[in-house]
Structure formats: structure tokens, C-alpha cells
Write an enzyme that holds these catalytic residues in place. Structure first.
Site, PDB file in Angstrom:
ATOM      1  N   ASP A   1       0.845  -1.197   0.000  1.00  0.00           N
ATOM      2  CA  ASP A   1       0.000   0.000   0.000  1.00  0.00           C
ATOM      3  C   ASP A   1       0.875   1.241   0.000  1.00  0.00           C
ATOM      4  O   ASP A   1       0.997   1.963   1.001  1.00  0.00           O
ATOM      5  CB  ASP A   1      -0.959  -0.039   1.198  1.00  0.00           C
ATOM      6  CG  ASP A   1      -2.017  -1.125   1.030  1.00  0.00           C
ATOM      7  OD1 ASP A   1      -2.408  -1.401  -0.128  1.00  0.00           O
ATOM      8  OD2 ASP A   1      -2.435  -1.719   2.037  1.00  0.00           O
TER       9      ASP A   1
ATOM     10  N   LYS B   1       0.633  -8.098  -2.540  1.00  0.00           N
ATOM     11  CA  LYS B   1      -0.709  -7.622  -2.869  1.00  0.00           C
ATOM     12  C   LYS B   1      -0.632  -6.222  -3.465  1.00  0.00           C
ATOM     13  O   LYS B   1      -0.021  -5.323  -2.885  1.00  0.00           O
ATOM     14  CB  LYS B   1      -1.572  -7.590  -1.611  1.00  0.00           C
ATOM     15  CG  LYS B   1      -3.011  -7.183  -1.885  1.00  0.00           C
ATOM     16  CD  LYS B   1      -3.857  -7.314  -0.643  1.00  0.00           C
ATOM     17  CE  LYS B   1      -3.962  -6.043   0.138  1.00  0.00           C
ATOM     18  NZ  LYS B   1      -4.826  -5.009  -0.449  1.00  0.00           N
TER      19      LYS B   1
ATOM     20  N   ASP C   1      -5.748  -6.976  -5.632  1.00  0.00           N
ATOM     21  CA  ASP C   1      -6.883  -6.770  -4.720  1.00  0.00           C
ATOM     22  C   ASP C   1      -7.634  -5.497  -5.091  1.00  0.00           C
ATOM     23  O   ASP C   1      -7.535  -4.482  -4.407  1.00  0.00           O
ATOM     24  CB  ASP C   1      -6.340  -6.699  -3.281  1.00  0.00           C
ATOM     25  CG  ASP C   1      -7.436  -6.546  -2.244  1.00  0.00           C
ATOM     26  OD1 ASP C   1      -8.561  -7.016  -2.479  1.00  0.00           O
ATOM     27  OD2 ASP C   1      -7.154  -5.965  -1.174  1.00  0.00           O
ATOM     28  N   LEU C   2      -8.381  -5.562  -6.194  1.00  0.00           N
ATOM     29  CA  LEU C   2      -9.139  -4.383  -6.629  1.00  0.00           C
ATOM     30  C   LEU C   2     -10.619  -4.515  -6.280  1.00  0.00           C
ATOM     31  O   LEU C   2     -11.421  -3.636  -6.595  1.00  0.00           O
ATOM     32  CB  LEU C   2      -8.911  -4.132  -8.124  1.00  0.00           C
ATOM     33  CG  LEU C   2      -7.446  -3.814  -8.475  1.00  0.00           C
ATOM     34  CD1 LEU C   2      -7.258  -3.636  -9.978  1.00  0.00           C
ATOM     35  CD2 LEU C   2      -6.937  -2.582  -7.736  1.00  0.00           C
ATOM     36  N   LYS C   3     -10.974  -5.612  -5.648  1.00  0.00           N
ATOM     37  CA  LYS C   3     -12.338  -5.818  -5.114  1.00  0.00           C
ATOM     38  C   LYS C   3     -13.414  -5.380  -6.099  1.00  0.00           C
ATOM     39  O   LYS C   3     -14.235  -4.496  -5.814  1.00  0.00           O
ATOM     40  CB  LYS C   3     -12.511  -5.071  -3.789  1.00  0.00           C
ATOM     41  CG  LYS C   3     -11.532  -5.515  -2.704  1.00  0.00           C
ATOM     42  CD  LYS C   3     -11.867  -4.882  -1.367  1.00  0.00           C
ATOM     43  CE  LYS C   3     -10.882  -5.232  -0.292  1.00  0.00           C
ATOM     44  NZ  LYS C   3      -9.525  -4.663  -0.481  1.00  0.00           N
TER      45      LYS C   3
ATOM     46  N   ASP D   1     -19.434  -4.853  -9.732  1.00  0.00           N
ATOM     47  CA  ASP D   1     -20.080  -4.160 -10.853  1.00  0.00           C
ATOM     48  C   ASP D   1     -21.013  -5.157 -11.531  1.00  0.00           C
ATOM     49  O   ASP D   1     -21.196  -6.271 -11.026  1.00  0.00           O
ATOM     50  CB  ASP D   1     -18.986  -3.640 -11.820  1.00  0.00           C
ATOM     51  CG  ASP D   1     -19.406  -2.369 -12.546  1.00  0.00           C
ATOM     52  OD1 ASP D   1     -20.560  -2.323 -13.021  1.00  0.00           O
ATOM     53  OD2 ASP D   1     -18.600  -1.428 -12.642  1.00  0.00           O
TER      54      ASP D   1
ATOM     55  N   PRO E   1     -22.094  -8.124 -14.046  1.00  0.00           N
ATOM     56  CA  PRO E   1     -21.271  -9.287 -14.418  1.00  0.00           C
ATOM     57  C   PRO E   1     -20.393  -9.069 -15.652  1.00  0.00           C
ATOM     58  O   PRO E   1     -19.219  -9.443 -15.661  1.00  0.00           O
ATOM     59  CB  PRO E   1     -22.322 -10.386 -14.658  1.00  0.00           C
ATOM     60  CG  PRO E   1     -23.448 -10.010 -13.747  1.00  0.00           C
ATOM     61  CD  PRO E   1     -23.490  -8.511 -13.752  1.00  0.00           C
TER      62      PRO E   1
ATOM     63  N   THR F   1     -19.073  -6.351 -16.911  1.00  0.00           N
ATOM     64  CA  THR F   1     -17.953  -5.442 -16.642  1.00  0.00           C
ATOM     65  C   THR F   1     -16.890  -6.148 -15.781  1.00  0.00           C
ATOM     66  O   THR F   1     -15.689  -6.044 -16.047  1.00  0.00           O
ATOM     67  CB  THR F   1     -18.468  -4.171 -15.923  1.00  0.00           C
ATOM     68  OG1 THR F   1     -19.414  -3.547 -16.782  1.00  0.00           O
ATOM     69  CG2 THR F   1     -17.352  -3.205 -15.608  1.00  0.00           C
TER      70      THR F   1
ATOM     71  N   THR G   1     -12.854  -6.287   6.778  1.00  0.00           N
ATOM     72  CA  THR G   1     -12.391  -6.398   8.170  1.00  0.00           C
ATOM     73  C   THR G   1     -12.387  -5.038   8.887  1.00  0.00           C
ATOM     74  O   THR G   1     -12.152  -4.979  10.088  1.00  0.00           O
ATOM     75  CB  THR G   1     -10.984  -7.026   8.229  1.00  0.00           C
ATOM     76  OG1 THR G   1     -10.174  -6.434   7.210  1.00  0.00           O
ATOM     77  CG2 THR G   1     -11.043  -8.522   8.040  1.00  0.00           C
TER      78      THR G   1
ATOM     79  N   GLN H   1      -8.826  -0.846  11.133  1.00  0.00           N
ATOM     80  CA  GLN H   1      -9.406  -2.191  11.066  1.00  0.00           C
ATOM     81  C   GLN H   1     -10.233  -2.463  12.325  1.00  0.00           C
ATOM     82  O   GLN H   1      -9.905  -1.959  13.408  1.00  0.00           O
ATOM     83  CB  GLN H   1      -8.284  -3.238  10.968  1.00  0.00           C
ATOM     84  CG  GLN H   1      -7.446  -3.137   9.709  1.00  0.00           C
ATOM     85  CD  GLN H   1      -8.135  -3.776   8.495  1.00  0.00           C
ATOM     86  OE1 GLN H   1      -9.342  -4.034   8.510  1.00  0.00           O
ATOM     87  NE2 GLN H   1      -7.358  -4.030   7.461  1.00  0.00           N
TER      88      GLN H   1
ATOM     89  N   ARG I   1       0.428  -2.880   7.206  1.00  0.00           N
ATOM     90  CA  ARG I   1       1.231  -1.955   8.013  1.00  0.00           C
ATOM     91  C   ARG I   1       2.010  -2.620   9.131  1.00  0.00           C
ATOM     92  O   ARG I   1       3.005  -2.057   9.586  1.00  0.00           O
ATOM     93  CB  ARG I   1       0.314  -0.847   8.550  1.00  0.00           C
ATOM     94  CG  ARG I   1      -0.120   0.116   7.443  1.00  0.00           C
ATOM     95  CD  ARG I   1      -1.333   0.936   7.832  1.00  0.00           C
ATOM     96  NE  ARG I   1      -2.542   0.134   7.829  1.00  0.00           N
ATOM     97  CZ  ARG I   1      -3.759   0.601   8.105  1.00  0.00           C
ATOM     98  NH1 ARG I   1      -3.908   1.874   8.407  1.00  0.00           N
ATOM     99  NH2 ARG I   1      -4.824  -0.186   8.068  1.00  0.00           N
TER     100      ARG I   1
HETATM  101  O1  C5P Z   1      -2.270  -2.334   6.823  1.00  0.00           O
HETATM  102  P1  C5P Z   1      -3.307  -3.397   6.931  1.00  0.00           P
HETATM  103  O2  C5P Z   1      -2.753  -4.730   7.421  1.00  0.00           O
HETATM  104  O3  C5P Z   1      -4.529  -2.979   7.705  1.00  0.00           O
HETATM  105  O4  C5P Z   1      -3.766  -3.653   5.429  1.00  0.00           O
HETATM  106  C1  C5P Z   1      -4.735  -4.590   5.090  1.00  0.00           C
HETATM  107  C2  C5P Z   1      -4.790  -4.721   3.611  1.00  0.00           C
HETATM  108  O5  C5P Z   1      -5.746  -5.742   3.296  1.00  0.00           O
HETATM  109  C3  C5P Z   1      -5.235  -3.454   2.891  1.00  0.00           C
HETATM  110  O6  C5P Z   1      -4.487  -3.377   1.694  1.00  0.00           O
HETATM  111  C4  C5P Z   1      -6.698  -3.680   2.607  1.00  0.00           C
HETATM  112  O7  C5P Z   1      -7.099  -3.082   1.395  1.00  0.00           O
HETATM  113  C5  C5P Z   1      -6.776  -5.202   2.490  1.00  0.00           C
HETATM  114  N1  C5P Z   1      -8.053  -5.808   2.827  1.00  0.00           N
HETATM  115  C6  C5P Z   1      -8.668  -5.640   4.043  1.00  0.00           C
HETATM  116  N2  C5P Z   1      -9.891  -6.200   4.299  1.00  0.00           N
HETATM  117  C7  C5P Z   1     -10.496  -6.953   3.388  1.00  0.00           C
HETATM  118  C8  C5P Z   1      -9.864  -7.184   2.151  1.00  0.00           C
HETATM  119  C9  C5P Z   1      -8.626  -6.585   1.913  1.00  0.00           C
HETATM  120  O8  C5P Z   1      -8.103  -4.980   4.926  1.00  0.00           O
HETATM  121  N3  C5P Z   1     -11.647  -7.540   3.656  1.00  0.00           N
END
Ligand code: C5P
Length: 242
Positions: A10, A32, A59-61, A64, A66, A68, A117, A191, A212
Site C-alpha cells: 500500500d 498484494k 486486490d481491486l475488489k 459491478d 457481471p 464489466t 475487516t 481495522q 502496516r
Molecule cells: O495495513 P493493513 O494490514 O490494515 O492492510 C490490510 C490490507 O488488506 C489493505 O491493503 C486492505 O485493502 C486489504 N483488505 C482488508 N480487508 C479486506 C480485504 C482486503 O483490509 N476484507
């Protein structure tokens, strides 16, 4: 099985991302790429990471219609992503379209995000118009995991607190990836449903995403070694500083 650690890059540039990859060396071979980095660099970062021999979790989640999502997934698979995410809340048809677009090869696996999360039970209940009194995050995660399994997803993303229940019900049919990982006694930041590497391992996770806890640590290699030790269930001092 020891969960595979994936470090979340990130950061906002190719240089910063590759700097981190170089710093962690052999201690991490799976990275990621999320919205921050991808928006800054575009798809070239996936190719650059693949060139270092690392695996990429894109991880672009996607969430949209189907058609697209299918188009986006086809491009992500062609780029060389090993794993990618869609939101389970996009619906079964959307998840199935993503799975079909990823192709038959086991090369690119589609993971469905259940509940972010960053959401606690109260926030999630409010979001879905439910009463916080009888809302259980684990039930919601199981419901969305059922949808993901029926649509043919490789696995789901959920919190450490729900992973054991998902593994118990879908052990053979879904892999589990846990983000929100924190070393003991550290801040949860934005989180809500966090878990330690040790907890993710005992919950039976297949993959853990570490952000982090490593990337913002004063000594990243030491923090990564600590994560790996905990995932393997060995005392920290026996973890190797690669
Ligand atoms: O820094 P941290 O450990 O909180 O980062 C978590 C990473 O996981 C972030 O890049 C976030 O976008 C990703 N993520 C998340 N929860 C989800 C899916 C992905 O925190 N359900």
C-alpha cells in the site's frame, strides 16, 4: 499447513513498491497490489512484480455488473495475477462471471470478499439494514461464503474470527485469506476485526495479508520474521531474519 504470507504494497509508486520487495527479499514472495498502488502505477506494476519472480494478488475488489467484472478479470488474469478479489455482495451471477473469465487454468484464483475487516458487527448491521441485536458477523460471512462456493470461487476473504467456521463448513471447497493482521499489542488503526498471525494459523487460514504490521514497522525485516515465526508457531527468537 502454514498460511502463506502476502505483503500488502500500500504505497504510491513503483519505486516504493519495488524498494519494499527488495528489502524483504526471500522472506516474502507474494505481494498484494491494491487500489492505492494500482491507481498510481497502472497495470505495469503487476508485470514488474512478476519479473522479480514474485506472485501477485490483485486486490481491486471488483463490484459491478457481471459483464464489466468479467472484462476486468480477463485482463487481470492476462496480466499474470495469481489471485484477485471481487465483492461477494455483487451477487452470485457476478462472482460466477468472474470465475469464468479467470479461465479454467488454476493460474488465477477468484476470491470473494465477504465483510470488510474494517467493519464491526454494529456497522455491518447498520449497512445492511439489520438490527445489531441479532446480527452475527460469522453468520453473515458463512452466508456469503455459501454464495461464493456456489458460484465456483476459489475462496473467500474474511476476518480471523470467522475463518474457523468457514474452514469447518467449506474446508474442501474454499480457501481462506485473512487480512487485518496485527502483531500482538499493536494498534488496530482503521481495522475492526483484527487477528495475530498466530491466530490466523490456528484458524486454518491458507493465506494472510500483512500490511502496516510490516510496511510501517521501524525494522521491516524483523517484523516480517516475527510474522513468519508466528505463522509457523515457533517462538520469535527462532524465526530467521532472511
Ligand atoms: O495495513 P493493513 O494490514 O490494515 O492492510 C490490510 C490490507 O488488506 C489493505 O491493503 C486492505 O485493502 C486489504 N483488505 C482488508 N480487508 C479486506 C480485504 C482486503 O483490509 N476484507
Amino acid at each position: 499447513m502454514t498460511p502463506v504470507p502476502i505483503v500488502a504494497l500500500d504505497v504510491a509508486s513503483t519505486e516504493a513498491a519495488l524498494g519494499l520487495v527488495g528489502e524483504l527479499g526471500d522472506s516474502c514472495r507474494f505481494y498484494k497490489v491494491g487500489s492505492e498502488l494500482f491507481t498510481a502505477t497502472g497495470p505495469s506494476i503487476v508485470r514488474e512484480l512478476r519479473r522479480t519472480g514474485a506472485e501477485v494478488f490483485l486486490d481491486l475488489k471488483y463490484h459491478d455488473i457481471p459483464n464489466t467484472v468479467a472484462g476486468a478479470v480477463r485482463n487481470a488474469a492476462a496480466l499474470g495475477a495469481r489471485l484477485l478479489t471481487v465483492h461477494a455482495a455483487g451477487g452470485g451471477a457476478m462472482v460466477r462471471a468472474a470465475v469464468e473469465a479467470a479461465g479454467d487454468s488454476a493460474r488465477c484464483g477468484v476470491l470473494a470478499v465477504t465483510l470488510l475487516t474494517s467493519l464491526d458487527a454494529e456497522q455491518a448491521a447498520t449497512l445492511w439494514g439489520r438490527s445489531p441485536k441479532d446480527y452475527r458477523v460469522a453468520d453473515e460471512v458463512l452466508r456469503l461464503s455459501e454464495l461464493a462456493a456456489s458460484a465456483g470461487a476459489l475462496g473467500v476473504v474474511c476476518g480471523g474470527g470467522e475463518a474457523k467456521a468457514v474452514k469447518a463448513r467449506f474446508d474442501r471447497s474454499l480457501v481462506v485469506l485473512i487480512p487485518g493482521v496485527r502483531l500482538p499489542n499493536s494498534a488496530r488503526q482503521d481495522q475492526a476485526r483484527v487477528s495475530t498471525p498466530r491466530e490466523t494459523a490456528s484458524a486454518g487460514a491458507d493465506y494472510v495479508v500483512v500490511g502496516r504490521a510490516v510496511t510501517a514497522a521501524p525494522d521491516r525485516r524483523r517484523a516480517m520474521a516475527e510474522v513468519i515465526s508466528q505463522l509457523k508457531g515457533v517462538p520469535a527468537e527462532r524465526g530467521s531474519l532472511a
